[in-house]
Design an enzyme around this catalytic site. Structure first.
Site, PDB file in Angstrom:
ATOM      1  N   CYS A  68       9.042  -9.747   4.963  1.00 55.99           N
ATOM      2  CA  CYS A  68       8.823 -10.053   6.619  1.00 55.99           C
ATOM      3  C   CYS A  68       8.420 -11.404   6.808  1.00 55.99           C
ATOM      4  CB  CYS A  68       7.567  -9.161   6.908  1.00 55.99           C
ATOM      5  SG  CYS A  68       6.113  -9.350   5.904  1.00 55.99           S
TER       6      CYS A  68
ATOM      7  N   LYS B  68       6.565   2.101   1.626  1.00 57.74           N
ATOM      8  CA  LYS B  68       8.090   2.210   0.992  1.00 57.74           C
ATOM      9  C   LYS B  68       8.082   3.123  -0.215  1.00 57.74           C
ATOM     10  CE  LYS B  68       8.947  -2.254   3.079  1.00 57.74           C
ATOM     11  NZ  LYS B  68       7.595  -2.698   3.007  1.00 57.74           N
TER      12      LYS B  68
ATOM     13  N   PRO C 150       0.901  -1.194  -0.008  1.00 58.60           N
ATOM     14  CA  PRO C 150       0.020  -0.097  -0.112  1.00 58.60           C
ATOM     15  C   PRO C 150       0.687   1.315  -0.056  1.00 58.60           C
ATOM     16  CG  PRO C 150       0.153  -0.674   2.193  1.00 58.60           C
ATOM     17  CD  PRO C 150       1.080  -1.864   1.407  1.00 58.60           C
ATOM     18  N   GLY C 151       2.251   1.242   0.063  1.00 59.93           N
ATOM     19  CA  GLY C 151       2.939   2.315  -0.234  1.00 59.93           C
ATOM     20  C   GLY C 151       3.592   2.929   0.742  1.00 59.93           C
TER      21      GLY C 151
ATOM     22  N   ASP D 115       2.056  -7.614 -13.370  1.00 60.16           N
ATOM     23  CA  ASP D 115       2.513  -8.747 -12.565  1.00 60.16           C
ATOM     24  C   ASP D 115       4.043  -8.512 -12.828  1.00 60.16           C
ATOM     25  OD1 ASP D 115       3.495 -11.137 -11.972  1.00 60.16           O
ATOM     26  OD2 ASP D 115       1.788 -12.209 -13.366  1.00 60.16           O
TER      27      ASP D 115
END
Lengths: 153, 296
Positions: free
Chosen positions: B228, B120, B117-118, B165
């Site tokens: 993560c 980084k 969702p942004g 993709d």
């Protein structure tokens, strides 16, 4: 995004007419979409990618009679040098405004009823609304609103 | 975590983490600590800190990035006027690390391969002072909307977003590429996706993403790979693949203020390329943050 590149001067003139602000958009490429929304992109972004992009920074929307409604980010770019059509809100009313509700201005700077106004609290700009008799009608997008059940601090 | 899942988790990770395993369990029980990053595209970090502290929020500087702060009053962070104004972004302190390692400059062309969702992407735009170019792609339309919404709120103007993709290379070259891959999340409190089967599935996807990134990288360019997850299959095995199959080299990195350890060079009887040890791994249980592994 289906947009057409326009001269920054066109938008700068509208900003000056509406808000008395002499900003320079020279650092940006300026685009307009069919629905009259104005978008900004940093200079140097390749044109084919702009067309492909789902995102450009929404600056504002041109309305009838050379009016321009600004997004939160648009108001932040313009607000610092604006000299008219500014509605100053107090603590209680800015809370209402960010919830998407109408709010009562504490002070009006060069405003006329029916015009778009920049909404200011402290030194910050929160977007724009339409000045009605005794209140500012909010235009905060739903996804940006502070939820009512969340008590603002 | 259910008893069966925990047993399977412990069987896998206790031998890898040894005396650090209890710290991981401690972290998984406690959950992440709230962190905010000042958006210097809009506000001065010191001024923001002062304003928030005047409102009663307790801020503590993140050791590896001076403009980010741990915040104690978690429930209040998304309710301030400053948050509405886009003066800060709420994120995990660990997710600051990949952009810091990639170190994008205002003249770079940067690809964010799994951008939504942004947190980084918006950070990189900030580090680049809204100059240069970021191409931010993701697979899911819904997630792209969240990405666009966050870019708008942070006032980002140097970023192009589209659905793509990441396994397919674009007909473009980039100076720097962030490959923050989808993963099982085994280093987070969200373990819904974790199973040995899922680890293999994600590992294959991650290798495909790194391979695609390598095709779009300019000569002398850099890729930062991050997850993560704490599974070697999703970390060291992918980097080993990048070294041995794609011809990439691992660069030793250092993050001042962050305690980490080197990558594993052997796991479950498989020996990885020696350079894999130059990757970094960390579990931040003492400050309750996520676990990441990076290589560039």
């Amino acid at each position: 995004m289906q947009v057409k590149k326009i001269s920054p001067r066109e938008v700068e003139e509208l900003i000056k007419e509406n808000y008395g602000s002499e900003i320079s958009l020279d650092n940006f490429n300026v685009f307009i979409r069919k629905d009259q929304k104005i978008f900004l992109a940093s200079k140097g972004l390749p044109a084919p990618l702009i067309e492909k992009s789902d995102y450009l920074l929404h600056f504002g929307t041109i309305k009838k009679n050379r009016k321009i409604q600004l997004s939160v980010e648009g108001s932040q770019l313009v607000g610092r040098t604006a000299s008219k059509n500014i509605a100053v809100l107090d603590e209680e009313n800015i809370s209402k405004f960010v919830e998407g509700l109408s709010a009562k201005p504490r002070e009006l700077v060069g405003c006329s009823i029916g015009n778009f106004v920049l909404v200011k609290h402290g030194n910050d700009f929160y977007g724009s609304g339409v000045l009605r008799e005794g209140y500012v009608e909010g235009y905060i997008p739903k996804e940006r609103r502070v939820m009512k059940e969340m008590k603002r601090i | 975590m259910g008893a069966m899942l925990f047993k399977s988790f412990e069987e896998k990770f206790r031998p890898i983490l040894k005396d650090e395993f209890p710290r991981l369990v401690e972290y998984l029980s406690a959950g992440p600590r709230q962190c905010i990053r000042a958006n210097t595209l809009k506000v001065d970090a010191k001024e923001l800190r002062k304003r928030l502290e005047e409102k009663g929020l307790k801020l503590e500087e993140v050791p590896w990035y001076k403009n980010a702060f741990f915040v104690e009053a978690q429930e209040k962070v998304s309710k301030t006027l400053e948050y509405f104004l886009g003066y800060y972004f709420i994120q995990d302190a660990s997710s600051l690390v990949p952009p810091l390692l990639l170190d994008p400059s205002p003249t770079d062309a940067v690809l964010d391969l799994c951008a939504a969702p942004g947190s980084k992407t918006t950070f990189m735009a900030e580090l680049m002072q809204n100059k240069g170019l970021i191409v931010a792609v993701d697979m899911e339309t819904k997630r792209l909307k969240a990405l666009s919404s966050n870019l708008q709120k942070m006032g980002v103007t140097n970023t192009i977003v589209f659905r793509h993709d990441g396994r397919k290379a674009l007909d473009m070259e980039f100076d720097k590429i962030l490959v923050d891959v989808p993963c099982t999340g085994s280093g987070t409190t969200n373990l819904f996706f974790w199973s040995n089967k899922a680890v293999i599935k994600f590992s294959n996807l991650q290798k495909a993403l790194v391979e695609s990134a390598s095709k779009m990288l300019r000569e002398d360019g850099s890729i930062v790979y991050s997850t993560c997850s704490i599974d070697p299959e999703e970390n060291e095995a992918v980097i080993d693949y990048a070294i041995t199959q794609l011809g990439l080299k691992v660069e030793k990195v250092h993050v001042p203020g962050l305690k980490y350890r080197e990558g594993l060079t052997e796991y479950a009887g498989t020996r990885f390329a020696e350079e894999v040890k130059d990757c970094i791994r960390f579990i931040l249980s003492t400050i309750r943050q996520k676990d990441f592994l990076y290589a560039s």
